[in-house]
Design an enzyme around this catalytic site. Structure first.
Site, mmCIF file in Angstrom:
data_model
loop_
_atom_site.group_PDB
_atom_site.id
_atom_site.type_symbol
_atom_site.label_atom_id
_atom_site.label_comp_id
_atom_site.label_asym_id
_atom_site.label_seq_id
_atom_site.Cartn_x
_atom_site.Cartn_y
_atom_site.Cartn_z
ATOM 1 C CB ALA A 32 -9.400 -5.580 -2.645
ATOM 2 N N GLY A 36 -2.469 -0.873 -9.467
ATOM 3 C CA GLY A 36 -2.907 -1.313 -10.802
ATOM 4 C C GLY A 36 -4.234 -0.646 -11.154
ATOM 5 C CG HIS A 37 -7.819 -1.698 -9.069
ATOM 6 N ND1 HIS A 37 -7.353 -2.450 -8.025
ATOM 7 C CD2 HIS A 37 -8.631 -2.521 -9.776
ATOM 8 C CE1 HIS A 37 -7.855 -3.676 -8.079
ATOM 9 N NE2 HIS A 37 -8.633 -3.736 -9.139
ATOM 10 C CD GLU A 148 -2.522 -5.055 -22.229
ATOM 11 O OE1 GLU A 148 -1.384 -4.826 -21.797
ATOM 12 O OE2 GLU A 148 -2.827 -5.044 -23.430
ATOM 13 C CE LYS A 149 -3.169 -10.239 -11.506
ATOM 14 N NZ LYS A 149 -4.530 -10.770 -11.633
ATOM 15 C CG ASP A 150 -7.817 -10.075 -14.574
ATOM 16 O OD1 ASP A 150 -7.422 -11.129 -14.066
ATOM 17 O OD2 ASP A 150 -8.069 -9.052 -13.908
HETATM 18 O O1 PAF Z 1 -11.534 -7.743 -13.313
HETATM 19 C C1 PAF Z 1 -12.374 -7.632 -12.373
HETATM 20 O O2 PAF Z 1 -12.082 -7.074 -11.313
HETATM 21 C C2 PAF Z 1 -13.759 -8.189 -12.569
HETATM 22 O O3 PAF Z 1 -13.742 -9.378 -13.277
HETATM 23 C C3 PAF Z 1 -14.731 -7.176 -13.209
HETATM 24 C C4 PAF Z 1 -14.338 -6.833 -14.619
HETATM 25 C C5 PAF Z 1 -14.784 -5.910 -12.356
HETATM 26 C C6 PAF Z 1 -16.143 -7.767 -13.242
HETATM 27 O O4 PAF Z 1 -16.603 -8.080 -11.969
#
Ligand code: PAF
Length: 282
Positions: A32, A36-37, A148-150
């Site tokens: 998805a 950002g990705h 860095e969002k996570d």
């Molecule tokens: O940040 C994410 O999308 C997930 O936690 C990761 C690092 C791909 C692990 O499934």
């Protein structure tokens, strides 16, 4: 760009790249994909000879089956985006391929994995460590890219890398935001139009609170953020922690650390959708 679905194909691809002395960047994702990705992938493409992006919706990190069920799955569109970003390969294995047997390994890195997301989503970071360690073992990347969002996830993964002695560099990449300030997230596609219009209040409020740091205490700033956001119909703060950016331990005084970050999770709308974000105070 090559689409790889098995560990065997992955090993063949990597052996070929390594034989040519190429450096390898890994971008782990759950699909998805959004801009950002794309920013992580583009960064990896500039810093490595080969970039491999994993697209795997990891069941072991979901403690809520409904959350897993409604997580968007868009592999075809993801592949188009990755090709446009210049990735060399996509690794999109099945659950059986990644977990031929249930993974009984347990990871524990308190306080980084026990506070905030760790407290509200028991087992979440254990699942993240299970899958990320498998990917690191399979790919052996030179660099691995995380958004860095996570924010908390990066702190946990750093602890795991130190613990297990992975020889790679973790590259944290800045949050990419919509024009209205909302942090880009795969979950944003689940927001209804009215929810999309209230969600930007989260970042707006946190940003306002940064300017209050000089004259207000940590507690006052904390309470301001929580009360402002809870005052918006349709938003409900699950937690707002103002923490040391390295240890993730709560701070109670601005002088306590030179690295202070506010981490928030907010329920948005009726379903509701869980949105996470953070802001740097210093
Ligand atoms: O940040 C994410 O999308 C997930 O936690 C990761 C690092 C791909 C692990 O499934």
């Amino acid at each position: 760009m090559q689409l790889i679905q098995t560990k065997k194909e992955l090993a063949t691809f990597l052996a070929h790249e390594r034989a040519q002395g190429k450096s390898v960047g890994l971008v782990p994702t759950m699909g998805a994909l959004h801009q950002g990705h794309a920013s992580l992938v583009k960064r990896s493409v500039t810093e490595n000879d080969t970039t491999i992006v994993s697209v795997f919706l990891n069941p072991t990190q979901f403690n809520d089956p409904t959350d897993l069920e409604r997580y968007p799955r868009t592999l075809e569109a993801d592949c188009h985006l990755l090709e446009a970003c210049g990735a060399q390969a996509v690794f999109a294995p099945s659950v059986k391929e990644m977990y031929p047997e249930p993974d009984s390994r347990r990871f524990s890195y308190p306080p980084t994995d026990s506070v905030m997301e760790g407290a509200f989503r028991p087992g979440h970071f254990n699942g993240v460590c299970q899958i990320v360690s498998k990917l690191f073992q399979m790919v052996e990347p030179d660099r691995a890219y995380f958004g860095e969002k996570d924010f908390q996830q990066i702190a946990v993964i750093r602890r795991m890398v130190d613990d297990l002695g992975f020889n790679l560099q973790i590259v944290p990449c800045p949050v990419i935001r919509e024009e209205n300030g909302l942090a880009m997230s795969s979950r944003n596609t689940l927001l209804a139009d009215d929810e999309k219009s209230i969600a930007p209040n989260i970042y707006r409020t946190m940003k306002t609170s940064v300017a209050m740091m000089g004259e207000k205490s940590v507690k006052e700033v904390h309470d301001f953020v929580v009360n402002e956001i809870n005052g918006v119909d349709g938003l409900k703060v699950q937690y707002y922690n103002i923490v040391d950016g390295r240890t993730l331990a709560d701070v109670s005084d601005w002088a306590e650390s030179d690295d202070i970050v506010g981490c928030i999770t907010v329920f948005c709308g009726k379903q509701p959708i869980r949105l996470i974000d953070h802001i740097r105070y210093k």
